[in-house]
Scaffold this motif. Sequence first.
Motif, PDB file in Angstrom:
ATOM      1  N   HIS A   1     -32.215  20.750 -24.966  1.00  0.00           N
ATOM      2  CA  HIS A   1     -31.838  20.333 -26.314  1.00  0.00           C
ATOM      3  C   HIS A   1     -31.738  21.554 -27.226  1.00  0.00           C
ATOM      4  CE1 HIS A   1     -32.843  18.950 -30.438  1.00  0.00           C
ATOM      5  NE2 HIS A   1     -32.118  17.891 -30.114  1.00  0.00           N
ATOM      6  N   ARG A   2     -32.754  22.400 -27.183  1.00  0.00           N
ATOM      7  CA  ARG A   2     -32.781  23.604 -28.014  1.00  0.00           C
ATOM      8  C   ARG A   2     -31.637  24.548 -27.646  1.00  0.00           C
ATOM      9  NH1 ARG A   2     -37.517  25.969 -26.549  1.00  0.00           N
ATOM     10  NH2 ARG A   2     -38.451  23.988 -27.057  1.00  0.00           N
TER      11      ARG A   2
ATOM     12  N   PRO B   1     -29.805  14.125 -33.576  1.00  0.00           N
ATOM     13  CA  PRO B   1     -30.643  14.138 -32.371  1.00  0.00           C
ATOM     14  C   PRO B   1     -32.001  14.771 -32.662  1.00  0.00           C
ATOM     15  CG  PRO B   1     -28.541  15.245 -31.984  1.00  0.00           C
ATOM     16  CD  PRO B   1     -28.604  14.925 -33.433  1.00  0.00           C
ATOM     17  N   TYR B   2     -33.037  14.152 -32.174  1.00  0.00           N
ATOM     18  CA  TYR B   2     -34.388  14.609 -32.456  1.00  0.00           C
ATOM     19  C   TYR B   2     -35.252  14.349 -31.235  1.00  0.00           C
ATOM     20  CZ  TYR B   2     -39.094  14.602 -34.399  1.00  0.00           C
ATOM     21  OH  TYR B   2     -40.416  14.841 -34.620  1.00  0.00           O
ATOM     22  N   ILE B   3     -36.081  15.304 -30.886  1.00  0.00           N
ATOM     23  CA  ILE B   3     -37.024  15.104 -29.795  1.00  0.00           C
ATOM     24  C   ILE B   3     -38.408  14.966 -30.407  1.00  0.00           C
ATOM     25  CG2 ILE B   3     -38.102  16.139 -27.772  1.00  0.00           C
ATOM     26  CD1 ILE B   3     -35.446  17.248 -26.974  1.00  0.00           C
TER      27      ILE B   3
ATOM     28  N   LEU C   1     -36.148  18.914 -20.825  1.00  0.00           N
ATOM     29  CA  LEU C   1     -35.198  18.254 -21.721  1.00  0.00           C
ATOM     30  C   LEU C   1     -35.241  18.873 -23.120  1.00  0.00           C
ATOM     31  CD1 LEU C   1     -35.714  14.554 -20.603  1.00  0.00           C
ATOM     32  CD2 LEU C   1     -33.739  16.027 -20.132  1.00  0.00           C
ATOM     33  N   GLU C   2     -36.440  19.189 -23.594  1.00  0.00           N
ATOM     34  CA  GLU C   2     -36.565  19.831 -24.907  1.00  0.00           C
ATOM     35  C   GLU C   2     -35.906  21.207 -24.889  1.00  0.00           C
ATOM     36  OE1 GLU C   2     -39.913  20.981 -28.235  1.00  0.00           O
ATOM     37  OE2 GLU C   2     -40.548  20.748 -26.171  1.00  0.00           O
TER      38      GLU C   2
ATOM     39  N   SER D   1     -28.330  23.069 -28.810  1.00  0.00           N
ATOM     40  CA  SER D   1     -28.284  23.079 -30.267  1.00  0.00           C
ATOM     41  C   SER D   1     -28.077  24.483 -30.818  1.00  0.00           C
ATOM     42  CB  SER D   1     -29.575  22.481 -30.827  1.00  0.00           C
ATOM     43  OG  SER D   1     -29.567  22.507 -32.225  1.00  0.00           O
TER      44      SER D   1
END
Length: 121
Positions: free
Chosen positions: A47-48, A80-82, A43-44, A51
Motif C-alpha cells: 500500500h505504501r 484507501p486506509y489501512i 499488504l501495508e 501510494s
Amino acid sequence: MDDNIQVASELRPDFAAIAQVVRTSAQSHEGDCLTLLALLRLLESLHREISDSFFQDSLPTNRQALYALLRDIEAEGGWPYIHRMKLQGLLVNLPPEDPGEVSSEVVSMTAEPGVESEDYG
C-alpha cells in the motif's frame, strides 16, 4: 467481504485475482497469528509503495482531472486506509492475571501519551 474490493474487482479482473490470492493465503494460514501478521505487514508495505510512487506520480495536473478524482473518491468509498489495531484490541482475548486488576506494565503499554490511565479494567 469489503465493498471497495468488490467494486474494484468488477472493474479490473487482475484486482479480482489479487484479492483471491490474498484471501486464499489468509485462509490457509487461519489460526497462525504470526504468519497472518506478516501478510498484513506485506499488504501495508505494498500500500505504501504504490501510494508513494505510482499513485503520487499519477495525481491530476489540472482542475478537471482533480475534480474527477475527488468525485470518484466520494462516490466509490473514500480514501484507501489501512487500519492498525491498537494494543488494547490484542488484549481482549487474554484474561487478567488477577480479576479486576491489570498489570501496570500492560497499562503503561496501552495508555496513550499524555493521558492518565485510570480505567483499563
